[in-house]
Design a protein around this motif. Structure first.
Motif, PDB file in Angstrom:
ATOM      1  N   LEU A  58     -10.990   4.232 -13.922  1.00  9.84           N
ATOM      2  CA  LEU A  58     -10.875   4.881 -12.628  1.00  9.84           C
ATOM      3  C   LEU A  58      -9.483   5.492 -12.529  1.00  9.84           C
ATOM      4  N   LEU A  59      -9.417   6.776 -12.258  1.00 14.15           N
ATOM      5  CA  LEU A  59      -8.142   7.481 -12.166  1.00 14.15           C
ATOM      6  C   LEU A  59      -7.853   7.823 -10.703  1.00 14.15           C
ATOM      7  N   TYR A  60      -6.584   7.698 -10.320  1.00 16.47           N
ATOM      8  CA  TYR A  60      -6.188   7.928  -8.931  1.00 16.47           C
ATOM      9  C   TYR A  60      -5.076   8.974  -8.863  1.00 16.47           C
ATOM     10  N   ALA A  61      -5.133   9.783  -7.821  1.00 11.27           N
ATOM     11  CA  ALA A  61      -4.100  10.795  -7.578  1.00 11.27           C
ATOM     12  C   ALA A  61      -3.892  10.919  -6.079  1.00 11.27           C
ATOM     13  N   GLU A  91      -2.340   1.071 -14.972  1.00 13.71           N
ATOM     14  CA  GLU A  91      -0.939   1.497 -15.010  1.00 13.71           C
ATOM     15  C   GLU A  91      -0.282   1.297 -13.648  1.00 13.71           C
ATOM     16  N   ILE A  92      -1.016   1.610 -12.590  1.00 15.37           N
ATOM     17  CA  ILE A  92      -0.474   1.413 -11.239  1.00 15.37           C
ATOM     18  C   ILE A  92      -0.135  -0.051 -11.006  1.00 15.37           C
ATOM     19  N   ALA A  93      -1.056  -0.940 -11.421  1.00 14.73           N
ATOM     20  CA  ALA A  93      -0.816  -2.377 -11.264  1.00 14.73           C
ATOM     21  C   ALA A  93       0.382  -2.828 -12.084  1.00 14.73           C
ATOM     22  N   ASP A  94       0.515  -2.319 -13.311  1.00 13.55           N
ATOM     23  CA  ASP A  94       1.630  -2.722 -14.180  1.00 13.55           C
ATOM     24  C   ASP A  94       2.967  -2.263 -13.609  1.00 13.55           C
ATOM     25  N   ARG A 136       0.847  -1.200   0.000  1.00 16.15           N
ATOM     26  CA  ARG A 136       0.000   0.000   0.000  1.00 16.15           C
ATOM     27  C   ARG A 136       0.878   1.245   0.000  1.00 16.15           C
ATOM     28  N   LEU A 137       1.960   1.187   0.759  1.00 15.54           N
ATOM     29  CA  LEU A 137       2.903   2.306   0.776  1.00 15.54           C
ATOM     30  C   LEU A 137       3.506   2.506  -0.607  1.00 15.54           C
ATOM     31  N   ALA A 138       3.798   1.407  -1.314  1.00 14.98           N
ATOM     32  CA  ALA A 138       4.366   1.507  -2.658  1.00 14.98           C
ATOM     33  C   ALA A 138       3.408   2.203  -3.616  1.00 14.98           C
ATOM     34  N   VAL A 139       2.106   1.902  -3.490  1.00 17.17           N
ATOM     35  CA  VAL A 139       1.096   2.572  -4.314  1.00 17.17           C
ATOM     36  C   VAL A 139       1.076   4.065  -3.999  1.00 17.17           C
ATOM     37  N   PHE A 140       1.077   4.401  -2.720  1.00 14.97           N
ATOM     38  CA  PHE A 140       1.056   5.801  -2.297  1.00 14.97           C
ATOM     39  C   PHE A 140       2.296   6.541  -2.796  1.00 14.97           C
ATOM     40  N   ARG A 141       3.458   5.897  -2.676  1.00 13.07           N
ATOM     41  CA  ARG A 141       4.702   6.541  -3.112  1.00 13.07           C
ATOM     42  C   ARG A 141       4.715   6.759  -4.616  1.00 13.07           C
ATOM     43  N   THR A 192      -5.582  -7.298  -6.659  1.00 12.94           N
ATOM     44  CA  THR A 192      -4.792  -6.871  -5.496  1.00 12.94           C
ATOM     45  C   THR A 192      -4.635  -5.359  -5.481  1.00 12.94           C
ATOM     46  N   ALA A 193      -4.324  -4.784  -6.649  1.00 16.68           N
ATOM     47  CA  ALA A 193      -4.181  -3.327  -6.748  1.00 16.68           C
ATOM     48  C   ALA A 193      -5.484  -2.639  -6.361  1.00 16.68           C
ATOM     49  N   SER A 194      -6.616  -3.223  -6.769  1.00 19.84           N
ATOM     50  CA  SER A 194      -7.925  -2.646  -6.446  1.00 19.84           C
ATOM     51  C   SER A 194      -8.151  -2.581  -4.941  1.00 19.84           C
ATOM     52  N   VAL A 195      -7.746  -3.644  -4.229  1.00 21.88           N
ATOM     53  CA  VAL A 195      -7.905  -3.669  -2.769  1.00 21.88           C
ATOM     54  C   VAL A 195      -7.058  -2.577  -2.116  1.00 21.88           C
TER      55      VAL A 195
END
Length: 280
Positions: free
Chosen positions: A70-73, A36-39, A17-22, A47-50
């Motif tokens: 779905l876009l994330y920032a 793209e985040i998952a890739d 989760r920290l890796a996604v945030f970073r 897993t990325a969705s969770v």
């Protein structure tokens, strides 16, 4: 507030989760699709969705639907609250207790001093986009900036179409060479004031922290090296890249550095990336 801080720290205590945030922090202010985040992080889509759901519920990131995507920032306000909760509230605002790099949070934010700024353009290969940006900055506004470029790949070479295009525009290419980013992390490396990534791949990488906390920006654009078609069509792609980078660099060089503090300057750099991208 203390409960919210505890909850957010618990969410960020999970390595992935920290890796996604970073990743989203590195790409700020960009919005990234979940795929793209998952890739980038080599995660299964489920897993990325969770992880994204947990970060969104904690308010650490934002979610926006764009058609079927779905876009994330990253939520910068929440990120600042976490940092402030750890280093400002706990230290009672005492600069002597807080780490020096967090002095900006205590209001000690001064304008950028009038000087010659060192600017580094980073790409994956340092063969085209970053080389073009280095050349434009050096020859168009070199009296105020010292321009550098580097790549994250271990080895690369200058792209012949890029060199040809720069020559056609009257630029001196004799100083150009492909460099690795490691050259700018050594003890003898110049102190960098600004770092601009000009490709998504380089922006997504978890690079070492830069000494001196330079202002950073992401000015991603398509790689002209990957252009298909005839040689004429490939040359057109390089000229388009040159034009896009020229627009960004001219807007950047026109900023009033002596009147902008670091926070304001960072916002200007981000806006340049968004506005010029929309014009292309």
């Amino acid at each position: 507030m203390e409960s919210l801080l505890t909850d957010r720290l618990a969410i960020l205590s999970h390595p992935q989760r920290l890796a996604v945030f970073r990743l989203l922090m590195r790409r700020c202010p960009d919005e990234l699709p979940a795929g793209e985040i998952a890739d980038v992080l080599q995660l299964k889509a489920s897993t990325a969705s969770v992880y994204l759901s947990a970060l969104t519920q904690a308010g650490l990131i934002s979610q926006r639907r764009d058609a079927t995507r779905l876009l994330y920032a990253v939520n910068l306000d929440a990120a600042r609250e976490v940092v402030a909760g750890l280093f400002v509230d706990c230290c009672r605002g005492r600069a002597d207790l807080c780490p020096p790099q967090f002095s900006d949070l205590l209001g000690n934010i001064s304008p950028m001093a009038h000087k010659t700024f060192n600017v580094l353009f980073v790409c994956s290969g340092n063969s085209a986009r970053s080389i073009i940006a280095e050349t434009i900055l050096r020859e168009r506004v070199g009296d105020r900036f010292t321009a550098y470029s580097a790549g994250t790949a271990h080895r690369s070479e200058l792209n012949p179409f890029a060199v040809e295009m720069l020559k056609s525009k009257g630029h001196d290419v004799s100083l150009l060479r492909s460099k690795n980013i490691a050259e700018f992390h050594g003890a003898d490396a110049p102190r960098i004031d600004f770092v601009f990534t000009v490709c998504d791949h380089a922006a997504n990488e978890d690079c070492p922290t830069w000494p001196g906390q330079p202002v950073s920006g992401h000015w991603g654009m398509p790689d002209p090296v990957k252009a298909d078609g005839t040689d004429a069509e490939k040359r057109l792609a390089f000229h388009q890249t040159y034009g896009a980078l020229h627009n960004r660099i001219m807007a950047f060089s026109a900023l009033s550095f002596e009147n902008l503090n670091r926070v304001s300057l960072q916002k200007c750099v981000d806006e340049i990336g968004k506005e010029t991208a929309n014009q292309e």
